[in-house]
Design a protein around this motif. Structure first.
Motif, PDB file in Angstrom:
ATOM      1  N   HIS A  12       0.864  -1.369   0.081  1.00 25.79           N
ATOM      2  CA  HIS A  12      -0.040  -0.038   0.169  1.00 25.79           C
ATOM      3  C   HIS A  12       0.848   1.280  -0.019  1.00 25.79           C
ATOM      4  O   HIS A  12       0.578   2.242  -0.601  1.00 25.79           O
ATOM      5  N   ARG A  13       1.878   1.204   0.907  1.00 25.13           N
ATOM      6  CA  ARG A  13       2.848   2.307   1.021  1.00 25.13           C
ATOM      7  C   ARG A  13       3.482   2.694  -0.438  1.00 25.13           C
ATOM      8  O   ARG A  13       3.478   3.805  -0.871  1.00 25.13           O
ATOM      9  N   GLN A  14       3.670   1.384  -0.958  1.00 29.64           N
ATOM     10  CA  GLN A  14       4.678   1.874  -2.320  1.00 29.64           C
ATOM     11  C   GLN A  14       3.611   2.249  -3.331  1.00 29.64           C
ATOM     12  O   GLN A  14       3.920   3.243  -3.857  1.00 29.64           O
ATOM     13  N   LEU A  15       2.347   1.672  -3.398  1.00 24.69           N
ATOM     14  CA  LEU A  15       1.577   2.169  -4.131  1.00 24.69           C
ATOM     15  C   LEU A  15       1.158   3.651  -3.756  1.00 24.69           C
ATOM     16  O   LEU A  15       1.032   4.739  -4.787  1.00 24.69           O
ATOM     17  N   ALA A  16       1.193   4.080  -2.682  1.00 22.07           N
ATOM     18  CA  ALA A  16       0.805   5.474  -2.325  1.00 22.07           C
ATOM     19  C   ALA A  16       2.088   6.358  -2.649  1.00 22.07           C
ATOM     20  O   ALA A  16       1.910   7.446  -3.186  1.00 22.07           O
ATOM     21  N   ASN A  17       3.139   5.864  -2.696  1.00 24.10           N
ATOM     22  CA  ASN A  17       4.333   6.806  -3.013  1.00 24.10           C
ATOM     23  C   ASN A  17       4.256   6.947  -4.553  1.00 24.10           C
ATOM     24  O   ASN A  17       4.706   7.919  -4.976  1.00 24.10           O
ATOM     25  N   MET A  18       4.006   5.777  -5.343  1.00 23.26           N
ATOM     26  CA  MET A  18       4.000   6.084  -6.616  1.00 23.26           C
ATOM     27  C   MET A  18       3.010   7.130  -7.086  1.00 23.26           C
ATOM     28  O   MET A  18       3.270   7.850  -7.935  1.00 23.26           O
ATOM     29  N   LYS A  19       1.757   6.949  -6.490  1.00 25.78           N
ATOM     30  CA  LYS A  19       0.874   8.018  -6.670  1.00 25.78           C
ATOM     31  C   LYS A  19       1.248   9.491  -6.349  1.00 25.78           C
ATOM     32  O   LYS A  19       1.270  10.336  -6.940  1.00 25.78           O
ATOM     33  N   HIS A  20       1.808   9.240  -5.052  1.00 24.15           N
ATOM     34  CA  HIS A  20       2.380  10.746  -4.803  1.00 24.15           C
ATOM     35  C   HIS A  20       3.520  11.557  -5.745  1.00 24.15           C
ATOM     36  O   HIS A  20       3.367  12.658  -5.871  1.00 24.15           O
ATOM     37  N   SER A  21       4.219  10.272  -6.236  1.00 26.20           N
ATOM     38  CA  SER A  21       5.270  11.047  -7.130  1.00 26.20           C
ATOM     39  C   SER A  21       4.423  11.521  -8.290  1.00 26.20           C
ATOM     40  O   SER A  21       5.107  12.490  -9.106  1.00 26.20           O
ATOM     41  N   LEU A  22       3.577  10.874  -8.836  1.00 25.21           N
ATOM     42  CA  LEU A  22       2.949  11.432  -9.999  1.00 25.21           C
ATOM     43  C   LEU A  22       2.595  12.629  -9.841  1.00 25.21           C
ATOM     44  O   LEU A  22       2.427  13.642 -10.600  1.00 25.21           O
ATOM     45  N   PHE A  23       1.850  12.936  -8.596  1.00 21.36           N
ATOM     46  CA  PHE A  23       1.254  14.127  -8.286  1.00 21.36           C
ATOM     47  C   PHE A  23       2.655  15.441  -8.254  1.00 21.36           C
ATOM     48  O   PHE A  23       2.640  16.193  -8.638  1.00 21.36           O
TER      49      PHE A  23
END
Lengths: 155, 606
Positions: A12-23
């Protein structure tokens, strides 16, 4: 069980990180979050569906622009119209950088700068492709996380 | 496109269950909006073509509560759709666009949009759309109340025999016209309920009804008569003075808009003509101009039905009121000319019908032959014009772009995509166009060619209308399909158009061809004549005028035109503030842009 949950949490955290970086990198904006908020039990893969639909439909919009750019002389009104459509569609998924390039394109269009349009369009296509890859990776990962979640769910 | 389950909302759950029709050509947005609206607990129907949306709406008038539409759509301009919906169904319409430019928003409002949302759209914006429905219902309740008393009186009369004589007195009181709030409702099972559940007995201004209206208005002169007289003259028992009053206002505004358009057109060289013509034709399915003579009203009534195409045409051929507006500023002289040139009504009406016919035909492949002898030989122009190829989407676009610089300050981009509707009739159009212009010419010897030129240039649609009738162009078109009353209005407008332009332009060259050839550059001409795209152009250009209610400028007398010319301001002043919403506020923006849509003569729903 704790292993699974920590694994889940990691994913989940990795996914969240991915998303955050996209933003953070400016690829996506608020609209993407709006889409996520629409996702629910009834449409659990809503965001991915929308993005897929966008990439599927935008192919023709891009073609329209390319064709219009190939004309000689260029019909800027038509070109502008096509780009307007493409831009409108792109903003539906929150494609921030892409939208910026589109806006730049529109500026050149309004001033009848064919070369500027062509150059900018290369950028547009680049951003379009980059975002596509990033989102594909993101969704793939999200699915994995989803699977893991399901697998870990107590029966 | 999907369908909804129910046909009426659940009043108790309002606003949940609000029946929304979403129209957007972008599938991604359509999907998103559908989901968003569902989240608001609304009942959603999606549609990606404007035409389909109109069909859905027409299929069952009470099927939806509100329409949300994108502005830029390929098959039909969102503003046109907006006009249609406002006129025919009187539903609240919300526009959406990525483009938030003030002029566009203004255009939306002028066309009658309740709201204009910018994409990307937020949930909270959609959650509140029910207020527009609610507001409308409240207003309608007021209308219904006034109408109800009349109806109840009728019912009382009908049911009178069941009661003893004692009730006669009661009935007499009612008949006196007072609104009854607590009348004995034995027979009356109508109930107001709360606004959200009221089934409004909205007055639908059908073609026949509108014709009656116009006839009544013409008896007295559209600018002088009051609603009471009209109501009495119409002899429609269930209609109320209020209904007529509001319809009259819209009509007047419509007429004045048309007038402006004419002026505008005159200035711009007839781009609009095609619109007008298309309108006319559309209106009348019939083809013929010549046959119009007898019909003015008859033909009006016969709109016919050109079939599905007509609607499209009408839409496109709308007279661009905007153009008119712009022209109106310069209209001092034309007015006079207008008055002077007004030919006899009969002729006008004929031409009108012709126009209507032509419009319809346009849709169908109209072949309207101008029965009216033209003084100018249009035919010369055609060859050049027909070359234009009209590909469905692009044509209009290029067309508009070509035309734009020259003729209009086109602000909007060629989102003409509605071309496709026209593409099928290129040839027919061309011919029609020529025809259309002829009648106009014949009626107005004045060198109103400018107008014609414009029209001719604008495209087949425009021309068509011309020949048909007097040349009211476009506004009528769009509505033409809906109401057969258009013919009249067309005529009126035609006349107006013709007269105005000629005087305005001070054109020395009276020959149509000359004007056509000289005024418009050939590419444009080709474009315009060749395709229905001209309609599109018209639409695009003229957008802005379509008020919610289309007016059928069916002034039989030309004095009306005159008054139009002169009294635009007066008309405006008289219009109650409420109406301004739906009316194109051209007056103020005349100089701005020509994008106001043409008022559709066909549709006129009070």
């Amino acid at each position: 069980m704790s292993n699974s949950s920590s694994r889940e949490r990691n994913l989940h955290r990795q996914l969240a990180n991915m998303k955050h970086s996209l933003f953070d990198q400016g690829y996506l904006d608020e609209q993407f979050i709006q889409l996520e908020e629409l996702q629910d039990e009834e449409n659990p893969n809503f965001v991915e569906e929308v993005v897929s639909l966008y990439y599927w439909d935008s192919v023709r919009l891009i073609q329209n622009i390319e064709q219009a750019l190939e004309q000689n002389p260029i019909d800027f009104a038509k070109l502008d119209n096509h780009m307007h459509q493409f831009k409108g569609s792109s903003c539906s998924i929150g494609a921030k950088k892409l939208k910026k390039e589109c806006t730049q394109f529109e500026k050149y269009c309004k001033t009848g700068n064919g070369e500027g349009c062509k150059r900018t369009f290369q950028q547009v296509k680049k951003e379009y492709a980059t975002l596509k890859k990033k989102l594909e990776r993101y969704f793939q990962f999200a699915r994995q996380v989803g699977c893991v979640e399901k697998a870990c769910r107590p029966k | 496109m999907e369908t909804t389950g129910f046909s009426s909302p659940r009043p108790d759950a309002f606003p949940a269950g609000l029946r929304v029709l979403v129209v957007d050509d972008d599938p991604t947005w359509l999907k998103i909006l559908e989901k968003m609206l569902k989240k608001c607990l609304y009942e959603v129907t999606t549609c990606n073509l404007a035409r389909e949306a109109l069909d859905l709406l027409r299929e069952k008038k009470d099927r939806f509560d509100i329409v949300i539409s994108d502005v830029n759509m390929p098959d039909m301009d969102g503003f046109k759709l907006l006009e249609h919906v406002g006129l025919e169904m009187d539903l609240p319409v919300i526009m959406m666009s990525v483009d938030g430019e003030t002029s566009r928003v203004m255009k939306g409002v002028q066309h009658g949009a309740c709201d204009y949302l910018l994409k990307p759209i937020r949930m909270k914006e959609l959650r509140n759309i029910w207020q527009h429905v609610f507001r409308k219902r409240i207003h309608e309740v007021r209308d219904i109340e006034s109408q109800e008393s009349l109806e109840e009186i009728q019912m009382m009369r009908n049911g009178m025999e069941q009661y003893d004589d004692g009730y006669l007195f009661c009935g007499a009181d009612l008949i006196s016209g007072k609104k009854r709030k607590d009348v004995d409702n034995k027979q009356d099972d109508r109930h107001y309920g709360d606004p959200s559940s009221v089934k409004k007995a909205r007055v639908v201004w059908t073609v026949e009804l509108h014709q009656k209206f116009v006839k009544a208005v013409n008896q007295f002169g559209y600018d002088k008569v009051g609603p009471k007289k009209i109501l009495d003259s119409m002899g429609v028992p269930w209609l109320t003075r209020e209904n007529v009053a509001s319809h009259l206002q819209k009509y007047r505004l419509y007429l004045s808009r048309l007038q402006k358009e004419n002026e505008l057109k005159a200035t711009f060289g007839g781009m609009k003509q095609s619109d007008i013509s298309s309108k006319d034709t559309a209106g009348n399915v019939c083809p013929q101009n010549s046959s119009n003579a007898s019909q003015n009203n008859v033909t009006n009534g016969s709109y016919g039905i050109c079939g599905s195409k007509i609607p499209i045409k009408n839409v496109d051929s709308k007279i661009h009121v905007e153009d008119m507006k712009i022209a109106s500023v310069q209209m001092a002289e034309p007015k006079e000319a207008l008055i002077g040139d007004i030919t006899d009504p009969q002729k006008c009406s004929n031409s009108r019908t012709g126009l209507n016919h032509s419009f319809r035909q346009i849709g169908l492949d109209v072949k309207c032959e101008p029965t009216i002898p033209t003084q100018y030989s249009w035919t010369e122009v055609p060859p050049v014009q027909f070359k234009q190829e009209h590909k469905p989407h692009f044509q209009s676009q290029s067309w508009s772009s070509e035309v734009r610089p020259v003729q209009f300050k086109q602000e909007h981009k060629p989102h003409f995509q509605s071309e496709s509707s026209f593409s099928h009739l290129p040839l027919a159009r061309n011919h029609i166009q020529v025809d259309c212009t002829e009648p106009i010419l014949s009626h107005h010897p004045m060198p109103s060619t400018n107008e014609k030129d414009k029209r001719a240039d604008i495209g087949p649609n425009c021309i068509k209308s011309r020949s048909q009738g007097i040349g009211i162009v476009t506004p009528v078109e769009s509505t033409a399909e809906l109401f057969s009353v258009q013919p009249k209005s067309h005529l009126t407008h035609c006349q107006e158009f013709q007269l105005i332009p000629s005087s305005m332009w001070n054109t020395k060259n009276h020959s149509l061809e000359h004007i056509l050839l000289n005024d418009v550059d050939s590419s444009q001409r080709n474009l315009i004549l060749g395709t229905g795209s001209s309609f599109r152009l018209w639409d695009e250009e003229l957008q802005g005028y379509s008020p919610r209610g289309d007016f059928h400028p069916q002034n039989a007398g030309f004095e009306n035109i005159e008054s139009f010319a002169y009294s635009n301001q007066e008309i405006i002043d008289d219009v109650p503030p409420l109406l301004y919403d739906s009316l194109n506020f051209d007056y103020g923006n005349a100089s701005e842009t020509m994008e106001y849509p043409v008022i559709e003569q066909g549709l006129f729903i009070a």
